[in-house]
Structure formats: C-alpha cells, structure tokens
Design a protein around this motif. Structure first.
Motif, PDB file in Angstrom:
ATOM      1  N   GLY A 131       0.823  -1.210   0.000  1.00 15.41           N
ATOM      2  CA  GLY A 131       0.000   0.000   0.000  1.00 15.41           C
ATOM      3  C   GLY A 131       0.855   1.257   0.000  1.00 15.41           C
ATOM      4  N   LYS A 132       1.935   1.242   0.781  1.00 15.35           N
ATOM      5  CA  LYS A 132       2.825   2.402   0.850  1.00 15.35           C
ATOM      6  C   LYS A 132       3.529   2.643  -0.488  1.00 15.35           C
ATOM      7  CE  LYS A 132       2.239   3.462   5.213  1.00 15.35           C
ATOM      8  NZ  LYS A 132       1.648   4.737   5.638  1.00 15.35           N
ATOM      9  N   LEU A 133       3.899   1.562  -1.164  1.00 12.68           N
ATOM     10  CA  LEU A 133       4.553   1.710  -2.467  1.00 12.68           C
ATOM     11  C   LEU A 133       3.604   2.310  -3.503  1.00 12.68           C
ATOM     12  CD1 LEU A 133       6.631  -1.585  -2.611  1.00 12.68           C
ATOM     13  CD2 LEU A 133       7.562   0.731  -2.613  1.00 12.68           C
ATOM     14  N   ASN A 134       2.319   1.924  -3.439  1.00  5.35           N
ATOM     15  CA  ASN A 134       1.332   2.511  -4.349  1.00  5.35           C
ATOM     16  C   ASN A 134       1.203   4.009  -4.121  1.00  5.35           C
ATOM     17  OD1 ASN A 134       0.360   0.435  -6.034  1.00  5.35           O
ATOM     18  ND2 ASN A 134      -0.763  -0.457  -4.347  1.00  5.35           N
ATOM     19  N   ILE A 135       1.188   4.417  -2.845  1.00  7.02           N
ATOM     20  CA  ILE A 135       1.111   5.851  -2.524  1.00  7.02           C
ATOM     21  C   ILE A 135       2.382   6.555  -2.995  1.00  7.02           C
ATOM     22  CG2 ILE A 135       0.990   7.535  -0.638  1.00  7.02           C
ATOM     23  CD1 ILE A 135      -0.616   5.415   0.946  1.00  7.02           C
ATOM     24  N   LEU A 136       3.535   5.905  -2.795  1.00  9.33           N
ATOM     25  CA  LEU A 136       4.811   6.465  -3.228  1.00  9.33           C
ATOM     26  C   LEU A 136       4.799   6.751  -4.734  1.00  9.33           C
ATOM     27  CD1 LEU A 136       7.840   7.112  -2.504  1.00  9.33           C
ATOM     28  CD2 LEU A 136       8.333   4.752  -3.134  1.00  9.33           C
ATOM     29  N   HIS A 137       4.329   5.779  -5.515  1.00 10.52           N
ATOM     30  CA  HIS A 137       4.308   5.950  -6.976  1.00 10.52           C
ATOM     31  C   HIS A 137       3.259   6.972  -7.409  1.00 10.52           C
ATOM     32  CE1 HIS A 137       7.228   2.960  -8.453  1.00 10.52           C
ATOM     33  NE2 HIS A 137       7.033   2.431  -7.254  1.00 10.52           N
ATOM     34  N   CYS A 138       2.208   7.116  -6.635  1.00 14.95           N
ATOM     35  CA  CYS A 138       1.222   8.169  -6.917  1.00 14.95           C
ATOM     36  C   CYS A 138       1.836   9.551  -6.706  1.00 14.95           C
ATOM     37  CB  CYS A 138      -0.006   8.009  -6.024  1.00 14.95           C
ATOM     38  SG  CYS A 138      -1.168   6.766  -6.621  1.00 14.95           S
ATOM     39  N   SER A 139       2.766   9.660  -5.757  1.00 14.96           N
ATOM     40  CA  SER A 139       3.409  10.958  -5.510  1.00 14.96           C
ATOM     41  C   SER A 139       4.242  11.388  -6.717  1.00 14.96           C
ATOM     42  CB  SER A 139       4.272  10.906  -4.243  1.00 14.96           C
ATOM     43  OG  SER A 139       5.393  10.074  -4.410  1.00 14.96           O
ATOM     44  N   PHE A 140       4.869  10.420  -7.405  1.00 14.65           N
ATOM     45  CA  PHE A 140       5.598  10.735  -8.642  1.00 14.65           C
ATOM     46  C   PHE A 140       4.632  11.270  -9.692  1.00 14.65           C
ATOM     47  CE2 PHE A 140       7.231   9.855 -12.848  1.00 14.65           C
ATOM     48  CZ  PHE A 140       8.557  10.235 -12.777  1.00 14.65           C
ATOM     49  N   ALA A 141       3.471  10.605  -9.815  1.00 11.02           N
ATOM     50  CA  ALA A 141       2.466  11.017 -10.796  1.00 11.02           C
ATOM     51  C   ALA A 141       1.932  12.416 -10.487  1.00 11.02           C
ATOM     52  CB  ALA A 141       1.320  10.007 -10.822  1.00 11.02           C
ATOM     53  N   ILE A 142       1.817  12.745  -9.193  1.00 11.06           N
ATOM     54  CA  ILE A 142       1.356  14.082  -8.807  1.00 11.06           C
ATOM     55  C   ILE A 142       2.361  15.136  -9.276  1.00 11.06           C
ATOM     56  CG2 ILE A 142       0.946  15.621  -6.824  1.00 11.06           C
ATOM     57  CD1 ILE A 142      -0.204  13.106  -5.373  1.00 11.06           C
ATOM     58  N   GLY A 143       3.661  14.847  -9.067  1.00 10.80           N
ATOM     59  CA  GLY A 143       4.699  15.763  -9.543  1.00 10.80           C
ATOM     60  C   GLY A 143       4.691  15.881 -11.057  1.00 10.80           C
ATOM     61  N   ALA A 144       4.503  14.746 -11.732  1.00  6.31           N
ATOM     62  CA  ALA A 144       4.445  14.743 -13.195  1.00  6.31           C
ATOM     63  C   ALA A 144       3.246  15.541 -13.709  1.00  6.31           C
ATOM     64  CB  ALA A 144       4.369  13.302 -13.703  1.00  6.31           C
ATOM     65  N   PHE A 145       2.151  15.507 -12.962  1.00  8.51           N
ATOM     66  CA  PHE A 145       0.957  16.287 -13.308  1.00  8.51           C
ATOM     67  C   PHE A 145       1.204  17.782 -13.113  1.00  8.51           C
ATOM     68  CE2 PHE A 145      -2.538  18.391 -10.908  1.00  8.51           C
ATOM     69  CZ  PHE A 145      -3.367  18.696 -11.980  1.00  8.51           C
ATOM     70  N   LEU A 146       1.902  18.146 -12.034  1.00  5.90           N
ATOM     71  CA  LEU A 146       2.080  19.558 -11.679  1.00  5.90           C
ATOM     72  C   LEU A 146       3.058  20.296 -12.594  1.00  5.90           C
ATOM     73  CD1 LEU A 146       2.175  19.347  -7.772  1.00  5.90           C
ATOM     74  CD2 LEU A 146       0.356  20.329  -9.191  1.00  5.90           C
ATOM     75  N   ALA A 147       4.112  19.620 -13.071  1.00  8.05           N
ATOM     76  CA  ALA A 147       5.160  20.310 -13.841  1.00  8.05           C
ATOM     77  C   ALA A 147       4.641  20.963 -15.121  1.00  8.05           C
ATOM     78  CB  ALA A 147       6.311  19.352 -14.139  1.00  8.05           C
ATOM     79  N   PRO A 148       3.961  20.211 -16.022  1.00  2.00           N
ATOM     80  CA  PRO A 148       3.435  20.870 -17.216  1.00  2.00           C
ATOM     81  C   PRO A 148       2.373  21.922 -16.892  1.00  2.00           C
ATOM     82  CG  PRO A 148       3.467  18.481 -17.491  1.00  2.00           C
ATOM     83  CD  PRO A 148       3.717  18.766 -16.048  1.00  2.00           C
ATOM     84  N   LEU A 149       1.570  21.662 -15.848  1.00  2.00           N
ATOM     85  CA  LEU A 149       0.534  22.620 -15.451  1.00  2.00           C
ATOM     86  C   LEU A 149       1.167  23.927 -14.979  1.00  2.00           C
ATOM     87  CD1 LEU A 149      -2.572  22.819 -15.140  1.00  2.00           C
ATOM     88  CD2 LEU A 149      -2.270  22.150 -12.747  1.00  2.00           C
ATOM     89  N   LEU A 150       2.233  23.807 -14.191  1.00  2.00           N
ATOM     90  CA  LEU A 150       2.953  24.986 -13.708  1.00  2.00           C
ATOM     91  C   LEU A 150       3.568  25.759 -14.879  1.00  2.00           C
ATOM     92  CD1 LEU A 150       3.993  26.546 -11.202  1.00  2.00           C
ATOM     93  CD2 LEU A 150       5.984  25.029 -11.216  1.00  2.00           C
ATOM     94  N   THR A 151       4.124  25.022 -15.832  1.00  4.19           N
ATOM     95  CA  THR A 151       4.709  25.652 -17.022  1.00  4.19           C
ATOM     96  C   THR A 151       3.655  26.420 -17.813  1.00  4.19           C
ATOM     97  OG1 THR A 151       6.322  23.839 -17.156  1.00  4.19           O
ATOM     98  CG2 THR A 151       6.081  25.234 -19.103  1.00  4.19           C
ATOM     99  N   ALA A 152       2.480  25.799 -17.990  1.00  6.81           N
ATOM    100  CA  ALA A 152       1.384  26.451 -18.718  1.00  6.81           C
ATOM    101  C   ALA A 152       0.919  27.717 -18.005  1.00  6.81           C
ATOM    102  CB  ALA A 152       0.214  25.483 -18.876  1.00  6.81           C
ATOM    103  N   MET A 153       0.838  27.662 -16.679  1.00  6.44           N
ATOM    104  CA  MET A 153       0.424  28.832 -15.892  1.00  6.44           C
ATOM    105  C   MET A 153       1.423  29.973 -16.040  1.00  6.44           C
ATOM    106  SD  MET A 153      -0.935  27.004 -12.390  1.00  6.44           S
ATOM    107  CE  MET A 153      -0.901  28.555 -11.483  1.00  6.44           C
TER     108      MET A 153
END
Length: 398
Positions: A131-153
């Motif tokens: 369960g912890k590893l799934n949350i860990l990998h979701c945190s990478f996806a959150i960062g991956a989601f934020l980077a292009p969004l931040l660039t667009a902003m």
C-alpha cells in the motif's frame, strides 16, 4: 501517542519522488522553447531525451557501487545535488555537448532516487509495503501532473520557461536537504534484518536463471521495450507535437499533457483493482488494444475535443501496461535480481532508441508526421500482448 519513526522517512521519500516527477516532466514541457531559442534540430532534441533515459538506466549499475564506497547518505546527497545544478546550467542554453552531459547526470539522479525510494519504503515496511509503495508511486504522478501545469500557468502569465525551471531548482534543493537529514540508521537496520531472514531461508531465488530459456519472458521484455518507447515520447515529445498540430494553443497543449498524468494515476488504480478478478495477460491485451485505438484517433483527427479525449484515453490505457508486465514476469523470474535487471535493461533500450528516431525523422518531415512512427511500437505491443495472452491461457488449460 508515539509517532511511527518510519513515517518521517516515508514522507521524505514521497516528497522526493514528487519533485523527481516534476523534474522529469518539465523537460518535455520546455523542450519546444529550448529547440527554438537554442536553434537545435529535432534530432538533437531527441538526443536529449535519449541521453536522459541512458542516465536513468546507468543508475542501476553505478548507484549500487557508490553506496558501499561512500555510504547511502553521502551518495544520495551527492546525486540529488546534480539536479538543481543541471537545471541551472540548462537554463543558460550551453553548447549541445554540455547539454547532453547535464541531462545525462539529470537522468542518472532520477534513477538513483527511484532506487533509494523503492528500497527504503520496501525495507522499513516489509510485508505491509504494498500500500505504501502505491502511494509512493502516486506521488511521482502528482509531480508529473504539476510540472506541465505549472509551465502552462507561467506561460499564460507572461513568464518565460526559465521561471518554471528556477522554481523547480528551489524544490530540488529542499529535496536534497530532506534526503540529507533522513534517518538512515532505521533503513540500515531494516535492511540487515531482511538479509538475516534471507540467509536463514537459504534462498536460491536470486540465482535462478531458468527464465533465460523462457519465450514468455522475452515476450514480456519486448512488450516493455516498445511500450517505453511510446511512454518516453509522450513525456518528451507530445507538448512539441500538440503545439505543432495547430489544433490548440501552447498553454492548452502543456495543460493537456499534465491532465494525462492524472488519468494515468487513475488508470493504475483501476488496473490494480481489476487484477484481483481478471488475469494479468487479459488486462494487458485490453490495455494494448485500447491504447492503439486512442493513438490512431489522436494522429488522424484535427478536432480539439477528439484530440483531447484520445490523448486522455491513451494515457488511461497505457497506464496499466508497465506494472502489469512486471507482475506477469514475477512467476518467471522468481525473485531473481539478474532477471529483473535484464528485464529493465531490455525495456529501457526502447525508451532510449525511440525518441532519437522520432527526432531524426522530425527533421525531415516535421514532428507531426514523425510521431506516426509510434504506430509500429503500438502494433508490436498488441501483437506481443496477444501472444502473451495465448501463452498464459495455454498454461492454465494444461
């Protein structure tokens, strides 16, 4: 109530992985600006993406050697400082060989962080780590989601791409400090306990090499080879591709790639739930066919709603392919470290070669036409997934 000392390590790993996701995806988001301002070709830009993948792969061989020589703490502090320094050098748009060198270090650091995070969380939580590893990998996806969004902003507010880069530099420096002050004694104690259990069981799994004669193993390895070629091109080339179609603005293209990572996160959670009821080979075949349909629509239509829906659909169906393949390979490699290393090496080659090919062809026919090369990758993923499906269902029938 006494707090769990493992929580601090877990939170730091999640933060480091989220920042790593931002650092990886920001390269694809700013690539159109780098191509334009540095005056480099698509082939040279594709080389940057390939070099980053080479750096990522090299970490699997170099980081395990660094740790015994320097210690885990010193090793991770050193490599995490490569990221902010690499981004600062990249912001100056140095000569191409220098760009390649800093991006190589950049990819190397990403791989080291992945190794440390997965090993640390796995070791300190033991049998309850899933369960912890799934949350860990979701945190990478959150960062991956934020980077292009931040660039667009930042683009919408009139700031250049360097502003986004400098913001991530600050976050990566904080990440280096976070890793530097982590409790490595707890990680080392957990690792020693695991080694003792392994020795007491006289495990020979790591020496098992029967998979080398297994057709099913190579089938899965080459599914990953062609899949990672597509994934790395989505991460690196798709902001450039979507801008060049003329269907959408640069800001919308960057935001759309960001939203795709949210869909990927959801897709992985759905695949995890499906795997309890449906065989892995069936899930793999469904995802392969679904991704092919979405990719075909994406490269054939010029309608903004259809392009948006097809890219999000592509992210959804591709999301489950990698973890499902790893799970499918588990019974074949039976815990063999060499087996997992070989699987990783074969698959990583696809992620290294494909962006370079797409970049080279883009110089001749343009990036929009060059992306069509990925049709071959998608087709081979379907063919090999169908073969894998047949192999596993024949085993069940016996």
């Amino acid at each position: 109530m006494k707090s769990d000392p493992r929580s601090s390590i877990f939170i730091r790993c999640c933060y480091g992985y989220a920042v790593s996701g931002m650092a990886v995806l920001v390269i694809g988001a700013i690539l159109p600006s780098i191509i334009k301002e540095a005056g480099i070709s698509f082939l040279a830009a594709g080389g940057l993406l390939s070099v980053m993948a080479i750096g990522n792969l090299s970490s699997s061989f170099i980081f395990p050697v660094m740790v015994p020589l320097m210690g885990k703490k010193r090793s991770i502090i050193l490599v995490t400082l490569f990221v902010p320094s690499s981004l600062l050098v990249l912001s100056l748009l140095p000569p191409l060989p220098v760009m390649y060198a800093v991006i190589l270090l950049y990819g190397f650091t990403r791989g080291c962080i992945t190794i440390l995070n997965n090993a640390a969380v796995n070791d300190i939580y033991g049998d309850t780590a899933t369960g912890k590893l799934n949350i860990l990998h979701c945190s990478f996806a959150i960062g991956a989601f934020l980077a292009p969004l931040l660039t667009a902003m930042m683009m919408k507010l009139g700031f250049g791409w360097r502003v986004t880069l400098y913001m991530i530099v600050v976050l990566t420096i904080i990440s280096a400090i976070s890793y530097g002050t982590m409790n490595y004694d707890l990680i080392n104690e957990a690792q020693k306990a695991i080694e003792k259990r392994k020795n007491s069981l006289n495990s020979t799994a790591s020496g098992n090499k029967g998979f080398l004669r297994s057709f099913a193993f190579y089938c899965i390895a080459f599914i990953l080879f062609f899949y990672l070629g597509v994934e790395n091109c989505i991460n690196g080339w798709f902001v450039t591709y979507l801008q060049n179609t003329g269907v959408m603005s640069a800001e919308f293209a960057t935001t759309l790639v960001s939203l795709t990572w949210l869909v990927i996160m959801g897709g992985r959670l759905i695949c995890a739930a499906m795997s309890k009821k449906i065989h892995r080979s069936t899930i793999l075949l469904i995802n392969s066919i679904g991704s092919a349909v979405c990719f075909f629509i994406l490269i054939k239509v010029n309608s903004l709603p259809l392009v948006t829906a097809s890219l999000l659909g592509l992210g959804f169906f591709l999301s489950g392919i990698y973890p499902t393949c790893i799970a499918n390979a588990g019974p074949l490699i039976q815990g063999s470290t060499f087996g997992m290393s070989l699987l990783t090496a074969i698959s990583a080659m696809g992620g290294i070669i494909t962006p370079q090919i797409v970049g080279g062809v883009a110089d001749r026919v343009g990036i929009v036409a060059a992306i069509s090369i990925l049709v071959f990758n998608v087709a081979f993923v379907i063919i090999l997934s169908a073969v894998n499906f047949k192999v596993w269902h024949q085993k069940k029938a016996v």
